[in-house]
Design an enzyme around this catalytic site. Sequence first.
Site, PDB file in Angstrom:
ATOM      1  N   ASP A  77       0.830  -1.210   0.000  1.00  0.00           N
ATOM      2  CA  ASP A  77       0.000   0.000   0.000  1.00  0.00           C
ATOM      3  C   ASP A  77       0.864   1.259   0.000  1.00  0.00           C
ATOM      4  OD1 ASP A  77       1.013  -0.259   2.547  1.00  0.00           O
ATOM      5  OD2 ASP A  77      -0.906  -0.050   3.576  1.00  0.00           O
ATOM      6  N   ASP A 128       1.820   6.651   1.641  1.00  0.00           N
ATOM      7  CA  ASP A 128       1.159   5.477   2.204  1.00  0.00           C
ATOM      8  C   ASP A 128      -0.330   5.651   1.921  1.00  0.00           C
ATOM      9  OD1 ASP A 128      -0.277   3.833   3.900  1.00  0.00           O
ATOM     10  OD2 ASP A 128       0.829   4.369   5.696  1.00  0.00           O
ATOM     11  N   LYS A 188       4.605   5.023  18.273  1.00  0.00           N
ATOM     12  CA  LYS A 188       4.125   6.416  18.242  1.00  0.00           C
ATOM     13  C   LYS A 188       4.376   7.086  19.582  1.00  0.00           C
ATOM     14  CE  LYS A 188       0.206   5.346  15.362  1.00  0.00           C
ATOM     15  NZ  LYS A 188      -1.233   5.115  15.341  1.00  0.00           N
TER      16      LYS A 188
HETATM   17  P1  GTP Z   1      -5.585  -0.756   8.120  1.00  0.00           P
HETATM   18  O1  GTP Z   1      -6.496  -1.831   8.617  1.00  0.00           O
HETATM   19  O2  GTP Z   1      -6.365   0.398   7.567  1.00  0.00           O
HETATM   20  O3  GTP Z   1      -4.531  -0.345   9.094  1.00  0.00           O
HETATM   21  O4  GTP Z   1      -4.799  -1.313   6.815  1.00  0.00           O
HETATM   22  P2  GTP Z   1      -3.988  -2.682   6.596  1.00  0.00           P
HETATM   23  O5  GTP Z   1      -4.852  -3.841   6.918  1.00  0.00           O
HETATM   24  O6  GTP Z   1      -3.454  -2.654   5.194  1.00  0.00           O
HETATM   25  O7  GTP Z   1      -2.799  -2.605   7.633  1.00  0.00           O
HETATM   26  P3  GTP Z   1      -1.387  -1.910   7.477  1.00  0.00           P
HETATM   27  O8  GTP Z   1      -1.534  -0.657   6.681  1.00  0.00           O
HETATM   28  O9  GTP Z   1      -0.743  -1.831   8.800  1.00  0.00           O
HETATM   29  O10 GTP Z   1      -0.592  -3.013   6.635  1.00  0.00           O
HETATM   30  C1  GTP Z   1       0.623  -2.763   5.985  1.00  0.00           C
HETATM   31  C2  GTP Z   1       0.747  -3.750   4.826  1.00  0.00           C
HETATM   32  O11 GTP Z   1       0.826  -5.083   5.309  1.00  0.00           O
HETATM   33  C3  GTP Z   1      -0.432  -3.701   3.877  1.00  0.00           C
HETATM   34  O12 GTP Z   1       0.081  -3.821   2.569  1.00  0.00           O
HETATM   35  C4  GTP Z   1      -1.264  -4.903   4.279  1.00  0.00           C
HETATM   36  O13 GTP Z   1      -1.961  -5.461   3.150  1.00  0.00           O
HETATM   37  C5  GTP Z   1      -0.229  -5.872   4.779  1.00  0.00           C
HETATM   38  N1  GTP Z   1      -0.713  -6.698   5.891  1.00  0.00           N
HETATM   39  C6  GTP Z   1      -1.091  -6.290   7.124  1.00  0.00           C
HETATM   40  N2  GTP Z   1      -1.417  -7.336   7.896  1.00  0.00           N
HETATM   41  C7  GTP Z   1      -1.244  -8.450   7.137  1.00  0.00           C
HETATM   42  C8  GTP Z   1      -1.442  -9.867   7.370  1.00  0.00           C
HETATM   43  O14 GTP Z   1      -1.834 -10.308   8.443  1.00  0.00           O
HETATM   44  N3  GTP Z   1      -1.147 -10.709   6.325  1.00  0.00           N
HETATM   45  C9  GTP Z   1      -0.710 -10.253   5.117  1.00  0.00           C
HETATM   46  N4  GTP Z   1      -0.468 -11.153   4.146  1.00  0.00           N
HETATM   47  N5  GTP Z   1      -0.532  -8.943   4.857  1.00  0.00           N
HETATM   48  C10 GTP Z   1      -0.789  -8.057   5.857  1.00  0.00           C
END
Ligand code: GTP
Length: 322
Positions: A109, A218, A160
């Site tokens: 992302d 981001d 943070k």
């Molecule tokens: P929010 O729920 O809005 O915080 O978004 P998010 O679910 O994408 O979480 P975050 O932005 O912290 O994740 C950073 C990256 O890691 C993103 O590209 C997510 O798709 C990926 N990600 C987060 N958690 C997991 C997981 O449990 N498994 C996998 N495969 N990818 C994950």
Amino acid sequence: MQAILLVGGQGTRLRPLTLTTPKPMLPVAGVPFVTHQLARLAAAGFDHVVLATSYRAEVFAAHFGAGQNLGLRLSYVTEAEPLGTGGAIRNAAAALHPGDELVVVQNGDVLSGHDLAAQVARHRATGAVATLHLVTVEDPRAYGCVPTDEAGRVLAFHEKMPEPVSDQINAGCYVLDRAVIDAIPAGAVVSVERETFPSLLAAGAVVTGVVDDSYWLDVGTPAAYVQASVDIVTGVVESPAYTGVPVDPSAVVDPSASVVGGTALGAGVVVGAGAVVAASVVQRGVRIGAGAVVTRSAIGAGAVVGDGRVVTDAAIADSATV
Ligand code: GTP
């Protein structure tokens, strides 16, 4: 070179858009967001990318297949239960072909113009076990911060805090020694940011940060998601995946309507007489009524914006009527 892209998150901050489409598959400048990252990896000489999927895993392979259109070989590894960023990396590593000592890992992302080759070269030169892309931000209070010494060695990973000790934050792209990945416990929920990296420091390992202040965004929030698409369409950042055509050829825009400010329109969108659509992402099948004004908004697939409605800074669910 091989990379793992983390694309399994729920994208809760991007609801309601992510209730139907996982964040990395939301359209940005006419293609699913992660296409921009995959195209950059292909351009940087990567030949194999493993997508670490979890939430709505099936849509990725359905769209990208084996990767032939991108000039990449794609593999997909799905977690039955989300394992967090570290657990996902460990799980996805099973699909890497063995023998490579280095693996690049990216959050699925992040839109970034940073020099990936330089980051890999730095990793090789410093002998670090992990080399992180860092960016400086004006207000680091919303992020964990990552201070480094003059040589770029990471000193700490802070959560943070009200008064951050550094304006450097983790930009979500890592070069990792394969041994770092293999040391993550298999099948466990692990955060690479909160557990793996701090424990490397605690064990005395060298972790390096590379500060690169080229374009970085981001796309975690609706405003940032819309901004990413606008920035590609308006040329603020280049993407090898952008076709240069922000309005799908099947969209029908009334001659008296204005579609401006880096807006992208998906397939079958209809924009009525006198409507103004500015700096927005409008997904396939949306109908925007006569005289409506849509600004800095993301409109989900099949939604209807009624005649004369004003929509500003909004994220509208698929099939909604406003
Ligand atoms: P929010 O729920 O809005 O915080 O978004 P998010 O679910 O994408 O979480 P975050 O932005 O912290 O994740 C950073 C990256 O890691 C993103 O590209 C997510 O798709 C990926 N990600 C987060 N958690 C997991 C997981 O449990 N498994 C996998 N495969 N990818 C994950």
